[in-house]
Design an enzyme around this catalytic site. Structure first.
Site, short mmCIF file in Angstrom:
data_model
loop_
_atom_site.label_atom_id
_atom_site.label_comp_id
_atom_site.label_asym_id
_atom_site.label_seq_id
_atom_site.Cartn_x
_atom_site.Cartn_y
_atom_site.Cartn_z
N GLU A 234 0.81 -1.23 0.09
CA GLU A 234 0.17 -0.60 0.33
C GLU A 234 1.04 0.82 0.26
O GLU A 234 1.19 1.07 0.98
CB GLU A 234 -1.25 -0.23 0.87
CG GLU A 234 -1.78 -1.60 1.30
CD GLU A 234 -3.04 -1.19 0.60
OE1 GLU A 234 -3.77 0.43 -0.07
OE2 GLU A 234 -3.66 -1.91 0.25
N CYS A 268 -2.27 9.16 2.45
CA CYS A 268 -1.27 8.62 1.46
C CYS A 268 -3.26 8.88 0.30
O CYS A 268 -2.79 9.42 -0.07
CB CYS A 268 -2.17 7.02 1.71
SG CYS A 268 -3.19 6.39 2.73
P1 NAD Z 1 8.90 5.04 4.29
O1 NAD Z 1 8.78 4.21 3.06
O2 NAD Z 1 10.30 5.95 4.38
O3 NAD Z 1 9.00 4.25 5.08
C1 NAD Z 1 7.50 3.15 5.52
C2 NAD Z 1 7.89 1.69 6.84
O4 NAD Z 1 9.29 0.78 5.41
C3 NAD Z 1 8.52 2.41 7.77
O5 NAD Z 1 8.45 1.34 9.19
C4 NAD Z 1 10.70 2.50 7.66
O6 NAD Z 1 11.02 2.11 8.87
C5 NAD Z 1 10.20 0.78 6.28
N1 NAD Z 1 11.23 0.85 5.70
C6 NAD Z 1 12.28 1.85 5.74
N2 NAD Z 1 12.90 1.10 4.48
C7 NAD Z 1 13.03 -0.52 4.29
C8 NAD Z 1 13.92 -1.60 3.95
N3 NAD Z 1 14.75 -1.47 3.27
N4 NAD Z 1 12.75 -2.54 4.46
C9 NAD Z 1 12.15 -2.98 5.22
N5 NAD Z 1 11.08 -1.48 5.58
C10 NAD Z 1 11.57 -0.92 5.29
O7 NAD Z 1 7.65 5.43 3.85
P2 NAD Z 1 7.04 7.08 5.35
O8 NAD Z 1 7.65 8.08 5.06
O9 NAD Z 1 6.60 5.74 6.70
O10 NAD Z 1 5.33 7.02 4.99
C11 NAD Z 1 4.91 7.59 4.51
C12 NAD Z 1 4.41 6.97 2.92
O11 NAD Z 1 3.75 6.14 3.09
C13 NAD Z 1 4.08 8.21 1.89
O12 NAD Z 1 4.02 8.13 0.99
C14 NAD Z 1 2.12 7.46 2.04
O13 NAD Z 1 1.41 8.01 0.59
C15 NAD Z 1 2.39 6.08 2.00
N6 NAD Z 1 1.41 5.92 2.63
C16 NAD Z 1 0.18 4.91 1.82
C17 NAD Z 1 -0.74 3.98 2.79
C18 NAD Z 1 -1.87 3.73 2.34
O14 NAD Z 1 -2.77 2.59 1.85
N7 NAD Z 1 -1.56 3.24 1.01
C19 NAD Z 1 -1.29 4.53 4.01
C20 NAD Z 1 -0.56 5.41 4.22
C21 NAD Z 1 1.29 6.18 4.13
#
Ligand code: NAD
Length: 475
Positions: A234, A268
């Site tokens: 997501e 999001c």
């Molecule tokens: P991010 O991708 O930076 O981080 C998300 C998670 O992934 C964190 O827990 C982070 O520690 C982890 N992570 C980072 N590197 C990783 C790796 N190599 N392997 C595994 N996990 C790793 O995202 P963010 O900045 O925390 O969140 C914002 C983003 O999330 C925005 O793009 C937003 O649109 C999206 N979002 C989507 C939804 C949806 O339902 N589609 C909902 C909320 C947020």
């Protein structure tokens, strides 16, 4: 997670800009140990049966209610906003109750039936994945940690969650809640840390649910493929609103004020682009600017206004870059338009832009902030072409007094959920199945009843009821 972390990470408070929390960082070995413990506990959780699992889920809902204030306080410390923290806690209790209601029918085995081959009886079984991994972002720390975990638990999985390192203050409080529910601590665990901890979660899971950015989602998807596990992604969005000439302007303004500004735009399914029929564009943009301009920051008091700070430090420079690029290329702010420092935190004035174009980053990239560019269109085809001119496809919305026209437009939009005469409803309505289009995601529906299907595999028992099968060898 009972194990002491090897190291810690200093975490910044979004309201003060100062580090005020030491986050335990679990290393790969500790994540593997947590997953091993979950894997050992999962068969008893599965074999205990659905009524016992649902009783634990009901007790979990009660325990969350009992600790509501403490959870809200921890989430508020994580995110710097209060209103949405209350919404998160209440929404997750509703989610738990929904699954208690829906699961018995959804998880019931179909009655045995005869195959198309007469002497073969078919029985269907749903076999849960042993360990479901969940990796979540910082914008709704509680909801997005539990929204997949709850159906996974109900289906019979054990669950390992890694929330965002930016917002993990709620974890110790939630762990106390979990500890109060008999049977739950064995099958629901948290690990904390950044990307390396997340990668270890992928490597130790049997199915993975990830919510976050496209960039990380791609990496997680690649890892899951190497590890040969299903992965439900997501990701980000750039949701569009289309406001037709016959729209109820007052209603559209109110809905879009909420849909673009809730959680200070860090949602999001936030509306990030607004296309308005040219005949009402100027009137609509002025009314929207008036409505958005009346929103206030929750500063200095937590409940002083409607909009919290920018939660993650990395976002402020992105927002600044998008705004500067927009202004250089000719966009104008009808209201707001500046990043502010208040009390050490980063805050964006609630902003409405006009004269925006698709070659501006603020229109083509995810901004994730309290800003909405408004652009005119001349006919339905143009509105649809502009709305679909994106690599994302999370959701969108259409406003028209003619609901049939709105349906017609919605059916041509490349996005998983379209609100009609409302905005950003996917954040509130969790029982409508939807998938993400384009780079906004991959995998099964998180929402609605099909969500449960992500957490089990279908197993077939093919029972010969006593006859020799015609395809056997002759002797
Ligand atoms: P991010 O991708 O930076 O981080 C998300 C998670 O992934 C964190 O827990 C982070 O520690 C982890 N992570 C980072 N590197 C990783 C790796 N190599 N392997 C595994 N996990 C790793 O995202 P963010 O900045 O925390 O969140 C914002 C983003 O999330 C925005 O793009 C937003 O649109 C999206 N979002 C989507 C939804 C949806 O339902 N589609 C909902 C909320 C947020």
């Amino acid at each position: 997670m009972t194990q002491t972390a090897a190291t810690t990470l200093s975490i910044r408070n979004p309201r003060t800009g100062q580090p005020d929390y030491e986050l335990p960082v679990h290393d790969a070995e500790q994540v593997a140990a947590a997953a091993r413990a979950l894997r050992e506990a999962q068969p008893a959780w599965q074999d205990g049966g659905l009524p016992a699992r649902l009783a634990a889920v009901a007790a979990f809902a009660e325990a969350i209610q009992a600790r509501r204030e403490a959870l809200v306080a921890a989430l508020t410390a994580d995110t710097g906003r209060h209103r949405e923290s209350v919404m998160e806690v209440d929404a997750i209790v509703a989610t738990l109750r929904r699954w208690i209601n829906d699961a018995p029918v959804l998880l019931a085995d179909a009655p045995p039936r005869q195959s198309q081959i007469p002497h073969i009886l078919i029985e269907e079984r749903k076999r849960p994945y042993p360990v479901a991994g969940v990796i979540s972002p910082w914008n709704f720390p509680l909801i997005l940690s539990l929204i997949d975990a709850v159906p996974a638990l109900v289906a019979g999985c054990a669950v390992l969650i890694k929330p965002s390192e930016v917002t993990s203050r709620f974890v110790p409080v939630l762990e106390q809640v979990i500890a109060a529910v008999p049977g739950l601590p064995a099958v629901l665990r948290f690990v904390t840390g950044a990307g390396a901890t997340g990668e270890a979660v992928v490597r130790n899971s049997d199915v993975l649910c990830f919510t976050g950015s496209v960039r990380t989602g791609r990496r997680v998807g690649e890892l899951a493929a190497q590890h040969f596990i299903p992965c439900h992604l997501e990701l980000g969005g750039k949701d569009a609103a289309i406001v037709c000439a016959d729209a109820d302007i007052e209603l559209a303004v109110r809905a879009l004020t909420f849909g673009s500004m809730v959680n200070a735009g860090q949602t999001c399914m936030s509306i990030e682009r607004c296309y308005v029929h040219r005949s009402i564009h100027d009137r609509f943009a002025a009314a929207l600017a008036d409505s958005v301009g009346r929103l206030r920051h929750c500063h200095p008091g937590l409940d002083d206004g409607e909009l919290g700070p920018i939660i993650a430090a990395i976002q402020a420079p992105i927002v600044q870059r998008h705004l500067e690029d927009a202004y250089i290329k000719g966009a104008r702010a009808l209201t707001g338009g500046r990043l502010l420092k208040l009390g050490g935190g980063d805050w964006l004035e609630p902003t409405v832009l006009v004269d925006a174009r698709h070659d501006m980053a603020i229109v083509s990239e995810e901004t994730f902030a309290a800003v909405l560019p408004v652009m005119p269109f001349d006919d339905e085809d143009e509105a649809i072409r502009l709305a679909n001119d994106t690599s994302y496809g999370l959701s969108g919305c259409v406003f028209s007094r003619d609901v049939e026209r709105a349906r017609r437009i919605a059916s041509r939009l490349n996005a998983g959920a379209i609100s009609i005469n409302d905005a950003a409803l996917t954040g509130m309505v969790h029982d409508a199945p939807k998938q993400s289009f384009g780079y906004s995601g991959l995998g099964g529906s998180r929402m609605g009843k099909p969500s449960l299907q992500r957490f089990y595999r279908m197993q077939a028992f093919l029972i010969n009821t006593g006859e020799a099968s015609p395809w056997w060898f002759g002797h």
